[in-house]
Design a protein around this motif. Structure first.
Motif, PDB file in Angstrom:
ATOM      1  N   SER A   9      42.874   7.119  67.080  1.00 56.70           N
ATOM      2  CA  SER A   9      42.978   5.888  66.386  1.00 56.70           C
ATOM      3  C   SER A   9      41.756   5.134  65.951  1.00 56.70           C
ATOM      4  N   PHE A  12      40.528  -1.665  64.636  1.00 54.79           N
ATOM      5  CA  PHE A  12      40.406  -2.652  63.590  1.00 54.79           C
ATOM      6  C   PHE A  12      39.893  -3.985  64.109  1.00 54.79           C
ATOM      7  N   LYS A  75      47.730  10.550  58.040  1.00 52.89           N
ATOM      8  CA  LYS A  75      47.225   9.416  57.267  1.00 52.89           C
ATOM      9  C   LYS A  75      48.390   8.805  56.504  1.00 52.89           C
ATOM     10  N   ASP A  78      48.679   3.749  53.212  1.00 51.03           N
ATOM     11  CA  ASP A  78      47.640   2.713  53.113  1.00 51.03           C
ATOM     12  C   ASP A  78      46.294   3.220  53.628  1.00 51.03           C
ATOM     13  N   ARG A  80      45.540   4.441  56.441  1.00 51.55           N
ATOM     14  CA  ARG A  80      45.337   4.255  57.876  1.00 51.55           C
ATOM     15  C   ARG A  80      45.576   5.578  58.603  1.00 51.55           C
ATOM     16  N   TRP A  81      44.620   5.969  59.466  1.00 56.81           N
ATOM     17  CA  TRP A  81      44.785   7.186  60.261  1.00 56.81           C
ATOM     18  C   TRP A  81      45.646   6.899  61.481  1.00 56.81           C
ATOM     19  N   GLU A 131      47.550   4.380  67.072  1.00 55.91           N
ATOM     20  CA  GLU A 131      46.251   4.364  66.415  1.00 55.91           C
ATOM     21  C   GLU A 131      45.553   5.696  66.660  1.00 55.91           C
TER      22      GLU A 131
END
Length: 489
Positions: A9, A12, A75, A78, A80-81, A131
């Motif tokens: 993850s 953020f 993925k 958007d 995001r992984w 994440e």
């Protein structure tokens, strides 16, 4: 983030290595909920797209037959992984129970966790979404390091951050963590250690809570089959031993050393001169308290935080600096496809391994030093070569016992060294259901030829046979990396 969840993850929130500025659990949790997406349910189609149809190239962690769950990277639309844990078909037959359990874990939000952000429950499919951590596992950095051993200050930070994660979970009513080990600890983009949220759920509704070697399992779990908060603290103690020693030492052996006041024997030799005796003694004392046979004699998670906080060193230095890793939001590296030998070893296809080794012959022995005196040549070399020749003939015909005997005569003769002979005897041992002996040969071949991928692949095959799937996956990765480097050069 199962056992080989090497990567879980992207984070953020900003890292904050200054321990004095850490917010309390409630404030930290509220801030993180603002930064992370809310928990949600994903469709199976969404996760298929994210993982390229659950491609084998996207597998980052894989359990064995006892707990056949696989973790994929993916993925989202958007960008995001994510990490997606896919349970086996028979796990969690009650869909409602799975959804309720996942939702409860998904309400947790903390910077010490690789947080759960969703799940999927369609038909027989049961998947968790978390994440993605881009910087490998504690196992990788502690046991299989390449650039540098983990620094003492970072080991202390790992212990504290894990204790804080367990304390947070306990404060939220999720004190039970299943199979806490070095593969459950993941490093985010800032190099900070996070505890995998996957361990907050069992591998299945009725699944076992521990898949590790029995030597590392809490004694009360062996008696009752139940995990308690005290069991989690015991497992935390085994992790502290890992951090101290740089090895996976059985608690019984470590406690014998501690009782005999030989605790310095536990310490990783790479740490010599880098820590004070007082700090080392304090960490050993904490490990021994966690490993007490009687659960009631072990500290709780909050006590662990209290004990570890004063030991922290270099608190102003970011984790990525201490770890010696690149900082940033870099995308995960592309996985390198397994070579035919690596693939055969991963599948334990002994017939395919035999064909590949036989076809390769002795070309990989080129460059191995065999310095022999003229006297040794005249008196011993012919007999040694004859032993190898008889062993090769037996190997081709799969006369395993004869091959083992002849190769052993060649090896014990000591006049020549050959990693290929060790590899061939290793396979003979595997085909004879002698995986421990096979592992020994593969490791000896690695000592002779440290950059030989075949030695790592065969280690993986032996480790799979021994049920040590996590270490086997690591050996496969090492072999694949060596192979890729060889082709680049």
């Amino acid at each position: 983030m199962g056992v080989r969840c090497s990567k879980l993850s992207l984070c953020f929130w900003p890292s904050n290595p200054n321990l004095n500025d850490l917010s309390d659990n409630e404030n930290g949790s509220r801030n993180e909920k603002d930064l992370l997406p809310g928990y949600r349910e994903f469709s199976l189609d969404q996760l298929k797209v994210a993982t390229a149809g659950f491609s084998t190239n996207n597998i980052v962690s894989e359990h064995g037959e006892k707990a056949p769950n696989v973790v994929y990277r993916g993925k989202l639309e958007d960008e995001r992984w994510i990490a997606v844990k896919r349970f086996n078909k028979s796990a969690w037959p009650d869909s409602r129970q799975f959804i309720e359990e996942a939702r409860a874990v998904g309400q947790l939000r903390n910077e010490r966790l690789a947080n759960l952000i969703g799940c999927c429950c369609e038909g027989e499919e049961r998947l968790l979404v978390a994440e993605f951590m881009p910087n490998e596992t504690l196992s990788k950095h502690l046991f299989h390091w390449e650039a540098q051993p983990m620094k003492w200050a970072m080991r202390l930070r790992v212990a504290l951050y894990l204790a804080q994660a367990l304390d947070y979970c306990s404060s939220k009513g999720r004190a039970l963590y299943h199979d806490l080990n070095a593969y459950r600890v993941l490093f985010d983009k800032d190099g900070n250690p996070r505890l995998s949220c996957f361990g907050l759920m069992k591998n299945s509704r009725d699944g076992k809570s521990y898949s590790t070697n029995l030597a590392f399992t809490p004694p009360e779990y062996l008696r009752t089959g139940r995990v308690t908060p005290e069991s989690v603290v015991y497992s935390f103690g085994t992790l502290v031993l890992d951090l101290l020693s740089g090895k996976h030492i059985p608690p019984s052996h470590a406690l014998d050393l501690i009782r005999g006041k030989n605790f310095l024997m536990l310490m990783d030799s790479c740490l010599e001169g880098h820590f004070s005796n007082d700090d080392g003694t304090e960490l050993v004392r904490l490990a021994s308290r966690c490993l007490q046979y009687e659960p009631r004699e072990r500290p709780n998670a909050k006590s662990l935080v209290t004990a570890l906080s004063p030991l922290q060193k270099e608190t102003e230095v970011p984790s990525y600096v201490l770890m010696g890793i690149q900082h940033g939001m870099a995308s995960p590296k592309e996985l390198v496809s397994l070579t035919p030998l690596g693939d055969a070893c991963s599948r334990r296809d002994l017939t395919a391994i035999h064909q590949i080794l036989e076809k390769a012959g002795y070309k990989d022995d080129e460059g191995v030093a065999n310095e022999l005196s003229f006297q040794m040549w005249t008196n011993q070399i012919q007999e040694t070569l004859n032993s190898k020749k008889r062993g090769d003939a037996a190997f081709r015909s799969k006369d395993l016992a004869t091959a083992i005997d002849c190769y052993t005569q060649f090896i014990d003769g000591g006049t020549m060294i050959s990693p290929t002979v060790l590899a061939r005897r290793c396979l003979c041992y595997l085909m004879s259901d002698m995986p421990q002996e096979a592992l020994g040969d593969a490791m000896q071949a690695q000592v002779i030829s440290p950059d030989w991928s075949t030695a790592f692949y065969l280690q993986a095959a032996a480790l799979f046979s021994l049920g040590m799937d996590d270490d086997a996956q690591e050996s496969l990765k090492d072999g694949t990396s060596l192979e890729a480097r060889k082709h680049r050069n």
